[in-house]
Scaffold this active site. Structure first.
Site, mmCIF file in Angstrom:
data_model
loop_
_atom_site.group_PDB
_atom_site.id
_atom_site.type_symbol
_atom_site.label_atom_id
_atom_site.label_comp_id
_atom_site.label_asym_id
_atom_site.label_seq_id
_atom_site.Cartn_x
_atom_site.Cartn_y
_atom_site.Cartn_z
ATOM 1 C CG HIS A 73 43.271 42.707 50.095
ATOM 2 N ND1 HIS A 73 44.671 42.443 49.948
ATOM 3 C CD2 HIS A 73 42.519 42.134 49.423
ATOM 4 C CE1 HIS A 73 44.551 41.643 48.828
ATOM 5 N NE2 HIS A 73 43.179 41.441 48.594
ATOM 6 N N GLY A 94 41.495 42.202 45.013
ATOM 7 C CA GLY A 94 40.790 42.333 45.940
ATOM 8 C C GLY A 94 40.729 43.739 46.832
ATOM 9 C CB THR A 148 47.416 35.643 38.940
ATOM 10 O OG1 THR A 148 46.528 35.921 39.727
ATOM 11 C CG2 THR A 148 48.676 35.866 39.938
ATOM 12 C CB THR A 149 44.537 40.206 39.216
ATOM 13 O OG1 THR A 149 43.619 39.576 39.625
ATOM 14 C CG2 THR A 149 44.366 40.647 38.039
ATOM 15 C CB THR A 150 45.393 36.611 43.266
ATOM 16 O OG1 THR A 150 44.794 36.419 44.482
ATOM 17 C CG2 THR A 150 46.728 35.507 43.356
ATOM 18 C CD GLU A 189 37.922 34.721 42.230
ATOM 19 O OE1 GLU A 189 37.804 35.052 43.271
ATOM 20 O OE2 GLU A 189 38.789 35.381 41.558
ATOM 21 C CG ASP A 243 43.639 33.571 35.689
ATOM 22 O OD1 ASP A 243 43.951 34.487 36.386
ATOM 23 O OD2 ASP A 243 42.618 32.918 35.955
ATOM 24 C CG ASP A 275 42.497 33.842 41.969
ATOM 25 O OD1 ASP A 275 42.519 32.730 42.923
ATOM 26 O OD2 ASP A 275 42.997 34.714 42.089
ATOM 27 C CD GLU A 303 42.802 46.636 42.618
ATOM 28 O OE1 GLU A 303 42.447 45.785 43.745
ATOM 29 O OE2 GLU A 303 43.993 46.990 42.684
ATOM 30 N NE ARG A 304 36.537 40.953 43.087
ATOM 31 C CZ ARG A 304 37.354 40.055 42.606
ATOM 32 N NH1 ARG A 304 37.884 39.290 43.809
ATOM 33 N NH2 ARG A 304 38.071 39.759 41.500
#
Ligand code: XBP
Ligand code: MG
Length: 251
Positions: free
Chosen positions: A78, A53, A118-120, A18, A9, A11, A55-56
């Site tokens: 974004h 990001g 990762t999701t980033t 973060e 992962d 972040d 989605e956030r």
């Protein structure tokens, strides 16, 4: 099974990105867009319940009962956030967490396949590799699985499954390195064993079932790491060694 692959992962695991990275960059993007909204440290911790990001940003509106901006407006905001994040990383704001470089180098020298899951956003990942890890790691990671490459982000297993498919490895030979409840859930759902290094944002998350939960990977010349869960009964955990990771896979 032998340890043949480690998926990392990003972040919170490679670096504490973060609070002082992504959060700050979101706020810079809000300001640039003329928006009033700012995410303080505790608020951002709540928003981390949702990965990704874009989605956030949507979640932040919805949970306040506000209509979320249109998808293209969120995407524009974004994109601005990602540019600011790249600037913060390039300025050297975010160092690697203790033990990350040591373990990466030891595993690489040992011929273990290394990858990122990762999701980033890819551009954010690239910035961290270039400025915090070193450009040679673009080649040393056998796969960089990031962002929207899979539609369902963590806690869905998809990014891990995608990375393993690309590498041609199975969950039985692959270990995940994570820092968050959502990350741990994603790894577990993909059938992976998982080592968790917590941080301030994730210390109260539920990691029951994880294979090792520690405060950091640590270093020989740093104070001993805090061990929160050690179900394999690993010894000499003053810092996490490659031999520990191998033992987890055998256990
Ligand atoms: C972290 C995330 C990301 C970052 C922001 O996931 O959830 O969304 O907070 O990055 P991981 P983007 O720990 O799995 O890397 O704004 O680029 O999505
Ligand atoms: Mg993480």
């Amino acid at each position: 099974m032998a340890l043949n692959c480690i998926l990392w992962d990003v972040d919170g695991t490679l670096a504490d990105t973060e609070r002082d990275g992504h959060r700050v960059a979101f706020n810079m993007a809000f300001e640039e867009a003329g928006l009033e909204r700012r995410w303080d440290v505790p608020t951002y911790g709540e928003l981390l319940a949702v990965t990704g990001g874009k989605e956030r940003i949507r979640f932040d509106h919805e949970r306040r009962g506000l209509e979320a901006p249109a998808a293209e407006d969120i995407a524009g905001l974004h994109a601005s956030k990602t540019r600011h994040y790249q600037g913060l990383i390039a300025a050297g704001r975010i160092p690697l967490r203790p033990g990350v470089r040591r373990l990466l180098e030891e595993a690489y020298e040992a011929g273990i396949t290394l990858g990122v899951a990762t999701t980033t956003t890819p551009a954010a990942l690239d910035a961290l590799i270039e400025h915090s890890l070193g450009s040679e790691w673009f080649d040393r990671f056998a796969v960089l699985a990031a962002g929207d490459i899979v539609p369902a982000k963590k806690p869905a297993p998809d990014i891990y499954t995608y990375a393993m498919d690309r590498l041609g490895v199975t969950p039985h030979e692959t270990l995940a390195m994570e820092d968050s409840g959502n990350g741990w859930k994603a790894a577990a759902a993909a059938g992976l064993k998982c080592v968790v290094t917590i941080n301030d944002y994730t210390k109260d998350h539920d990691f029951s079932g994880a294979d090792l939960v520690v405060s950091e990977f640590g270093e020989p010349d740093r104070p001993p790491v805090h061990v929160f869960d050690n179900p394999h009964g690993l010894e000499d955990l003053d810092y996490v060694r490659l031999s520990h990771l191998r033992a987890i896979m055998h256990g």
